[in-house]
Design an enzyme around this catalytic site. Structure first.
Site, short mmCIF file in Angstrom:
data_model
loop_
_atom_site.label_atom_id
_atom_site.label_comp_id
_atom_site.label_asym_id
_atom_site.label_seq_id
_atom_site.Cartn_x
_atom_site.Cartn_y
_atom_site.Cartn_z
N ARG A 137 -84.78 45.82 36.67
CA ARG A 137 -83.74 45.79 35.63
C ARG A 137 -83.60 47.17 34.98
O ARG A 137 -82.52 47.58 34.59
CB ARG A 137 -84.03 44.69 34.60
CG ARG A 137 -83.10 44.70 33.41
CD ARG A 137 -82.92 43.31 32.76
NE ARG A 137 -84.16 42.58 32.55
CZ ARG A 137 -85.06 42.88 31.62
NH1 ARG A 137 -84.90 43.91 30.82
NH2 ARG A 137 -86.16 42.15 31.50
N ASP A 194 -60.61 54.63 30.81
CA ASP A 194 -60.80 53.72 31.94
C ASP A 194 -60.08 54.35 33.13
O ASP A 194 -58.84 54.41 33.15
CB ASP A 194 -60.26 52.33 31.60
CG ASP A 194 -60.50 51.31 32.71
OD1 ASP A 194 -60.59 51.71 33.89
OD2 ASP A 194 -60.58 50.10 32.40
N TYR A 202 -56.21 46.62 30.19
CA TYR A 202 -56.59 45.58 31.15
C TYR A 202 -56.87 44.30 30.36
O TYR A 202 -57.56 44.33 29.34
CB TYR A 202 -57.85 46.04 31.91
CG TYR A 202 -58.43 44.98 32.79
CD1 TYR A 202 -57.79 44.58 33.96
CD2 TYR A 202 -59.62 44.34 32.44
CE1 TYR A 202 -58.33 43.60 34.76
CE2 TYR A 202 -60.16 43.35 33.25
CZ TYR A 202 -59.51 42.99 34.40
OH TYR A 202 -60.04 42.01 35.19
C1 LIG Z 1 -60.65 45.03 37.07
C2 LIG Z 1 -60.61 45.97 35.92
C3 LIG Z 1 -61.58 45.93 34.92
C4 LIG Z 1 -62.68 44.89 34.91
O1 LIG Z 1 -63.49 44.96 36.03
P1 LIG Z 1 -64.28 43.63 36.60
O2 LIG Z 1 -65.14 44.21 37.65
O3 LIG Z 1 -63.23 42.69 37.08
O4 LIG Z 1 -65.04 43.06 35.45
C5 LIG Z 1 -61.50 46.86 33.90
N1 LIG Z 1 -60.51 47.77 33.84
C6 LIG Z 1 -59.54 47.82 34.78
C7 LIG Z 1 -58.46 48.85 34.68
C8 LIG Z 1 -59.55 46.93 35.84
O5 LIG Z 1 -58.58 46.95 36.75
#
Ligand SMILES: *Cc1c(COP(=O)(O)O)cnc(C)c1O
Length: 372
Positions: free
Chosen positions: A47, A171, A99
């Site tokens: 972990r 992001d 998102y």
């Molecule tokens: C899919 C996505 C997430 C979340 O990712 P998961 O692996 O589905 O939890 C976050 N930000 C963006 C822009 C995404 O497309």
């Protein structure tokens, strides 16, 4: 080193014991200690760290040009770790079109934790400036954003975050480090859903937090990762790393195919609007051309007609698969409003396309007969 070379080599060397060129998978949860209790080989319990996760993290940091990275079990777990680093009463400025999982986390989970969030149109600088308060600790951007692929000026919003003394998070899931380098544009932290392009084959969930500097904030993320335990398995890490090896070439092909599909759709008589940052008619095209190296693989199209008409198109295509998510080798088509559910602002005639690595002409012919 250029990104293609980093993608192929970062995080692994030939195994000195066996000569294996590709990394082994180490499922071990626990690691032998020396008689004095130390663990000079670096690992204690999986972990906290394990060889496959270390390799992936080293590669992720190198790809983004950051100093440190922490891998998580999903993009949402990585996102949560960033919010968990904040304290009750802290204020977050986030995109109105973040998102949907990110905005749901802020609205439903972290509001109970005491975080306050203002959702704002990140393409409106005055609105972002007005949203910032004395208690603003985090400014979050996501560009291009779902599902209209609106483009945020990363450097521009970064200046506001810096002036406010707030940590600046980007992001970078949709653009990937191949197409966009947020650290060079002022971001402090980059988050990824490696589930999408980095994994690249629709077969592994994962997420990552990458920081520009290995600082106290990163230590906090590392502590949340180790104590919270939302960690990817060794095999998951191995799959993401294997996906990354071809990422630069895949992103080039996704982008070229998407531009061809978007250009075709923009001229189609049964199409109302096409949203793709690579089209000169897109509102964010100029900013995208400045801060991106190509425009990515995601295209949204609004068909002429209503929800039923949009659904009919998804029923008629055969090369595209009706499924959510994106970033795999196969093309996907999705009626976005119905997955986002009640309260969505996504138009009912909008279809989101994840453009894969098939031949662009096959994709275009499939959409053409689907729209007929
Ligand atoms: C899919 C996505 C997430 C979340 O990712 P998961 O692996 O589905 O939890 C976050 N930000 C963006 C822009 C995404 O497309």
């Amino acid at each position: 080193m250029r990104i293609e070379t980093i993608a192929v080599h970062a995080g692994t060397d030939v195994d000195p014991g066996t000569g294996a060129v590709t990394p082994a998978i180490h499922p071990s949860t626990t690691f032998e200690r020396d008689p004095d209790g130390s663990y000079p080989r670096g690992h204690l319990y999986a972990r906290n760290s394990n060889p496959n996760r270390n390799a992936l993290e080293e590669c992720l940091a190198a790809l983004e040009g950051g100093e440190a990275a922490a891998a998580f079990a999903s993009g949402s777990a990585a996102t949560s770790a960033i919010f968990q680093s904040l304290a009750p009463g802290d204020h977050v400025v986030a995109p109105a079109d973040a998102y949907h999982g990110t905005s749901r986390l802020l609205r439903e989970t972290f509001s109970r934790w005491g975080l306050e969030t203002t959702f704002v149109d990140m393409t409106d600088v005055a609105a972002v400036r007005a949203a910032i308060r004395a208690s603003t600790k985090l400014v979050w951007v996501e560009t291009p954003s779902n599902p209209l692929w609106k483009v945020t000026d990363i450097a521009g919003i970064g200046e506001l975050a810096r002036a406010a003394g707030a940590r600046y998070v980007c992001d970078n899931t949709t653009a990937t480090p191949v197409l966009q380098s947020p650290f060079r544009l002022g971001a402090d932290v980059i988050v990824h859903a490696t589930t999408k392009y980095l994994g690249g084959h629709s077969d592994v969930m994962g997420g990552a937090v990458v920081t520009k500097t290995r600082d106290r904030f990163f230590d906090r993320i590392r502590a949340i990762q180790a104590s919270g335990g939302a960690v990817p398995s060794p095999f998951d890490c191995w799959l993401v790393l294997r996906g990354i090896r071809t990422l630069p070439y895949r992103m080039r092909a996704h982008s070229a195919n998407a531009l061809a599909v978007a250009t075709f759709l923009a001229r189609h008589p049964r199409v109302e609007a096409v949203h793709y940052p690579g089209l000169p008619t897109h509102r964010g095209h100029d900013v995208a051309a400045r801060q991106m190296r190509a425009f990515g693989g995601m295209v949204s199209v609004q068909v002429k007609g209503d929800r039923a008409r949009a659904m009919e198109v998804t029923a008629r295509v055969s090369v595209f698969t009706r499924a959510t998510s994106f970033g795999g080798t196969e093309s996907l088509i999705e009626h976005r409003a119905s997955i986002e559910g009640a309260g969505t602002r996504t138009p009912e005639n909008l279809l989101r396309l994840s453009i894969g690595l098939e031949n662009a002409d096959d994709l275009i012919e499939d959409l053409d007969q689907g729209l007929a």
